[in-house]
Scaffold this motif. Structure first.
Motif, PDB file in Angstrom:
ATOM      1  N   VAL A 125     -15.789   4.910  -4.714  1.00  0.00           N
ATOM      2  CA  VAL A 125     -14.454   4.352  -4.890  1.00  0.00           C
ATOM      3  C   VAL A 125     -13.486   5.173  -4.044  1.00  0.00           C
ATOM      4  O   VAL A 125     -13.544   6.408  -4.035  1.00  0.00           O
ATOM      5  CB  VAL A 125     -14.019   4.373  -6.372  1.00  0.00           C
ATOM      6  N   TYR A 126     -12.606   4.461  -3.317  1.00  0.00           N
ATOM      7  CA  TYR A 126     -11.589   5.091  -2.488  1.00  0.00           C
ATOM      8  C   TYR A 126     -10.218   4.665  -3.016  1.00  0.00           C
ATOM      9  O   TYR A 126      -9.929   3.474  -3.059  1.00  0.00           O
ATOM     10  CB  TYR A 126     -11.611   4.592  -1.046  1.00  0.00           C
ATOM     11  N   PHE A 127      -9.395   5.621  -3.381  1.00  0.00           N
ATOM     12  CA  PHE A 127      -8.000   5.356  -3.711  1.00  0.00           C
ATOM     13  C   PHE A 127      -7.225   5.565  -2.409  1.00  0.00           C
ATOM     14  O   PHE A 127      -7.236   6.669  -1.852  1.00  0.00           O
ATOM     15  CB  PHE A 127      -7.492   6.320  -4.783  1.00  0.00           C
ATOM     16  N   ILE A 128      -6.577   4.516  -1.913  1.00  0.00           N
ATOM     17  CA  ILE A 128      -5.918   4.548  -0.606  1.00  0.00           C
ATOM     18  C   ILE A 128      -4.423   4.747  -0.792  1.00  0.00           C
ATOM     19  O   ILE A 128      -3.783   4.028  -1.554  1.00  0.00           O
ATOM     20  CB  ILE A 128      -6.166   3.233   0.175  1.00  0.00           C
ATOM     21  N   SER A 129      -3.868   5.718  -0.051  1.00  0.00           N
ATOM     22  CA  SER A 129      -2.423   5.944  -0.099  1.00  0.00           C
ATOM     23  C   SER A 129      -1.796   5.534   1.223  1.00  0.00           C
ATOM     24  O   SER A 129      -2.473   5.420   2.242  1.00  0.00           O
ATOM     25  CB  SER A 129      -2.116   7.417  -0.365  1.00  0.00           C
ATOM     26  N   GLY A 130      -0.490   5.325   1.174  1.00  0.00           N
ATOM     27  CA  GLY A 130       0.260   5.046   2.397  1.00  0.00           C
ATOM     28  C   GLY A 130       0.426   3.580   2.674  1.00  0.00           C
ATOM     29  O   GLY A 130       1.457   3.004   2.391  1.00  0.00           O
ATOM     30  N   ASN A 131      -0.593   2.960   3.238  1.00  0.00           N
ATOM     31  CA  ASN A 131      -0.495   1.574   3.704  1.00  0.00           C
ATOM     32  C   ASN A 131      -1.741   0.778   3.369  1.00  0.00           C
ATOM     33  O   ASN A 131      -2.838   1.331   3.283  1.00  0.00           O
ATOM     34  CB  ASN A 131      -0.301   1.563   5.227  1.00  0.00           C
TER      35      ASN A 131
END
Length: 184
Positions: A125-131
């Protein structure tokens, strides 16, 4: 409760969370805003399943659509890699790695290429920040670039055709610049 440790390249962090296990199973707190104040915002959550030997990466998004990634394993084990691609950085072209298992996470900020190899069948699982993901901003570097020198643990990996076509670090698209902490 969780613990944070910096890797040899500052800004890349290893985060270990407590696991609460009993006869019913287990509980882990993956994300609580108050524990992750160093992450601007989570805008997307991705999941991948990879068979043993698969390499995914080395990926990043160009500015102004850059992303940070908080990566964890729900089940399995991966060899996770972050490559510093910030021009002018003392660590430019160098990488750090960490073996991730359930309860351990790696924070990869913008300005780093990210990839991993599944050491066993793995749910990530990847929690993506920013965009949000932006196809025109997508970029990458070949997983086997000799100038970076990642020593992937499993030989003869399974790699997508797309990942095999990425250029070397010397030839890749890159608009990241290093900003020392005291000048941010």
């Amino acid at each position: 409760m969780f613990r944070i440790n910096e890797k040899d390249i500052p800004d890349v962090l290893v985060i270990e969370t407590d696991k609460y296990e009993d006869e019913r199973g287990l509980l882990m707190e993956l994300f609580k805003r108050s524990n992750f104040i160093f992450i601007d915002s989570i805008v997307q959550v991705n999941y991948s399943y990879s068979k043993k030997g698969v390499i995914r990466g080395l990926h990043y998004q160009l500015k102004p659509k850059e992303q940070g990634k908080l990566v964890t394993v729900i089940d399995g084990k991966i060899y996770d890699v972050a490559v510093d691609i910030r021009r002018g950085s003392p660590w430019y072209g160098k990488f750090v790695s960490e073996i991730l298992v359930p309860g351990k996470m790696l924070w990869i900020p913008p300005g780093f290429a990210h990839g991993f190899q599944a050491l066993e069948n793995s749910h990530v699982v990847y929690f993506i920040s920013g965009n949000d993901f932006s196809p025109p901003s997508e970029a990458g570097i070949r997983y086997d670039d000799p100038d970076i020198g990642v020593n992937w643990p499993i030989q003869n990996p399974i790699v997508s055709q797309k990942d095999l076509r990425w250029p070397s670090l010397k030839e890749c698209k890159n608009n990241f610049e290093y900003v020392p902490h005291n000048k941010k």
